[in-house]
Write a protein that holds these residues in place. Structure first.
Motif, PDB file in Angstrom:
ATOM      1  N   PRO A 113       1.279   6.458   3.062  1.00 36.60           N
ATOM      2  CA  PRO A 113       0.332   7.139   3.943  1.00 36.60           C
ATOM      3  C   PRO A 113      -0.732   6.193   4.519  1.00 36.60           C
ATOM      4  CG  PRO A 113       0.688   8.429   1.959  1.00 36.60           C
ATOM      5  CD  PRO A 113       1.298   7.081   1.715  1.00 36.60           C
ATOM      6  N   VAL A 114      -1.137   5.204   3.720  1.00 37.71           N
ATOM      7  CA  VAL A 114      -2.116   4.228   4.186  1.00 37.71           C
ATOM      8  C   VAL A 114      -1.458   3.254   5.160  1.00 37.71           C
ATOM      9  CG1 VAL A 114      -3.701   2.383   3.487  1.00 37.71           C
ATOM     10  CG2 VAL A 114      -3.465   4.444   2.080  1.00 37.71           C
ATOM     11  N   ILE A 148      -1.944  10.893   7.696  1.00 40.45           N
ATOM     12  CA  ILE A 148      -3.225  10.788   6.997  1.00 40.45           C
ATOM     13  C   ILE A 148      -3.679  12.147   6.495  1.00 40.45           C
ATOM     14  CG2 ILE A 148      -5.681  10.271   7.284  1.00 40.45           C
ATOM     15  CD1 ILE A 148      -4.857   8.079   9.281  1.00 40.45           C
ATOM     16  N   TYR A 188      -1.212  13.496   3.574  1.00 44.65           N
ATOM     17  CA  TYR A 188      -0.972  12.748   2.335  1.00 44.65           C
ATOM     18  C   TYR A 188      -2.201  12.071   1.740  1.00 44.65           C
ATOM     19  CZ  TYR A 188       3.949  13.450   3.389  1.00 44.65           C
ATOM     20  OH  TYR A 188       5.161  14.020   3.657  1.00 44.65           O
ATOM     21  N   CYS A 189      -3.193  11.744   2.553  1.00 44.05           N
ATOM     22  CA  CYS A 189      -4.383  11.075   2.004  1.00 44.05           C
ATOM     23  C   CYS A 189      -5.340  12.129   1.459  1.00 44.05           C
ATOM     24  CB  CYS A 189      -5.056  10.218   3.072  1.00 44.05           C
ATOM     25  SG  CYS A 189      -4.085   8.776   3.547  1.00 44.05           S
ATOM     26  N   THR A 190      -5.010  12.656   0.309  1.00 43.56           N
ATOM     27  CA  THR A 190      -5.742  13.793  -0.254  1.00 43.56           C
ATOM     28  C   THR A 190      -6.360  13.487  -1.614  1.00 43.56           C
ATOM     29  OG1 THR A 190      -3.661  14.638  -1.186  1.00 43.56           O
ATOM     30  CG2 THR A 190      -4.320  15.475   0.985  1.00 43.56           C
ATOM     31  N   HIS A 208       0.845  -1.192   0.000  1.00 38.70           N
ATOM     32  CA  HIS A 208       0.000   0.000   0.000  1.00 38.70           C
ATOM     33  C   HIS A 208       0.885   1.248   0.000  1.00 38.70           C
ATOM     34  CE1 HIS A 208      -3.518  -2.450   0.863  1.00 38.70           C
ATOM     35  NE2 HIS A 208      -4.276  -1.376   0.817  1.00 38.70           N
ATOM     36  N   LEU A 213      -6.668   7.283  -2.171  1.00 39.44           N
ATOM     37  CA  LEU A 213      -6.016   7.123  -0.882  1.00 39.44           C
ATOM     38  C   LEU A 213      -7.017   7.208   0.266  1.00 39.44           C
ATOM     39  CD1 LEU A 213      -2.715   9.161  -1.371  1.00 39.44           C
ATOM     40  CD2 LEU A 213      -2.947   6.682  -1.153  1.00 39.44           C
ATOM     41  N   GLN A 214      -8.000   8.075   0.141  1.00 35.84           N
ATOM     42  CA  GLN A 214      -9.010   8.192   1.191  1.00 35.84           C
ATOM     43  C   GLN A 214      -9.870   6.938   1.273  1.00 35.84           C
ATOM     44  OE1 GLN A 214     -11.126  11.943   0.913  1.00 35.84           O
ATOM     45  NE2 GLN A 214      -9.322  13.101   1.579  1.00 35.84           N
ATOM     46  N   GLN A 262      -8.810   3.948   0.423  1.00 30.79           N
ATOM     47  CA  GLN A 262      -7.934   2.899   0.947  1.00 30.79           C
ATOM     48  C   GLN A 262      -7.791   2.991   2.458  1.00 30.79           C
ATOM     49  OE1 GLN A 262      -4.283   3.321  -1.347  1.00 30.79           O
ATOM     50  NE2 GLN A 262      -4.872   1.662  -2.719  1.00 30.79           N
ATOM     51  N   ILE A 263      -7.606   4.207   2.986  1.00 22.62           N
ATOM     52  CA  ILE A 263      -7.418   4.312   4.436  1.00 22.62           C
ATOM     53  C   ILE A 263      -8.708   3.966   5.173  1.00 22.62           C
ATOM     54  CG2 ILE A 263      -7.906   6.803   4.580  1.00 22.62           C
ATOM     55  CD1 ILE A 263      -5.343   4.788   6.661  1.00 22.62           C
TER      56      ILE A 263
END
Length: 240
Positions: free
Chosen positions: A148-149, A212, A215-217, A145, A221-222, A224-225
């Motif tokens: 960030p995740v 999170i 980087y989860c932007t 992954h 990615l959002q 995935q998290i």
């Protein structure tokens, strides 16, 4: 005229964190959080059996924390992940005084009557099949992954310890009194594993959240998290 409210494609950093905590709270409706506490010395055999199972297959924590370090492409975050590896592996490795978390887990197990030989034999043996599958998922997740995740997934367990740090510390103080009444030796060592995680995990959760938010932007990615957050909550419910 009616309008249909649509969810934005990308949540703001705080909205994303709030959505993860909402997942946690919905999970707690089915699996309520309970602060670990000791009720009776008669429970020690069952607690010892559970601790012995937790040692089976050896320590997993440093394997996936190491994968997160290798996987991280941001220099500053990589340094912070290295700091976390030092926390987990023990400051003694770099000249400090704090020992590793696996050793703290051993000390806790000794208090329930397990011997060093029993723990070593369990570590050299095979983990429970269900736990083994989860271990494999942990390592694969943090290896493949986006970092960030991988790093952000720590917000599940460490974020829980942050949420309930005060309750955990209060329970530890009460358990120290109980252990003294029951004549258990080395009480400080027996409780240090719980005390350390009730403290250092607050800092680790802040690191997870920072990664999170920063980087989860993107939608991917959002998504995935959120997926990983849900999976880890389900995992913890199964192995507790």
């Amino acid at each position: 005229m009616t309008t249909t409210e649509t969810r934005p494609e990308v949540l703001s950093p705080q909205e994303l964190i709030d959505s993860l905590e909402e997942i946690r709270q919905n999970h707690y409706k089915r699996y309520p959080y309970r602060v670990k506490t000791l009720n009776s010395v008669d429970d020690f055999p069952a607690l010892a059996a559970g601790k012995l199972r937790s040692h089976a297959g050896g320590d997993i924590n440093h394997r996936f924390e190491g994968e997160r370090y290798i996987n991280c492409t941001d220099k500053q975050m990589r340094r912070m992940q290295l700091r976390k590896l030092v926390d987990e592996g023990g400051e003694v490795a770099v000249g400090g005084t704090k020992v590793s978390h696996p050793l703290l887990a051993r000390w806790e197990s000794y208090s329930f009557g397990l011997t060093e030989e029993e723990i070593l034999a369990s570590e050299k043996g095979d983990a429970d099949p269900t736990v083994l599958i989860w271990h494999g998922w942990h390592i694969a997740r943090d290896r493949f992954h986006p970092f960030p995740v991988a790093i952000g997934s720590g917000l599940v367990g460490e974020g829980e310890n942050r949420l309930f740090a005060d309750e955990q510390m209060a329970a530890i103080e009460e358990d120290a009194k109980r252990l003294a009444e029951w004549g258990v030796p080395n009480i400080d060592a027996a409780l240090l594993n719980r005390k350390e995680h009730a403290g250092i995990d607050v800092e680790h959760a802040e690191f997870n959240e920072r990664v999170i938010k920063h980087y989860c932007t993107t939608p991917k990615l959002q998504d995935q998290i959120r997926h990983v957050f849900t999976m880890r909550l389900q995992q913890r419910a199964q192995i507790r």
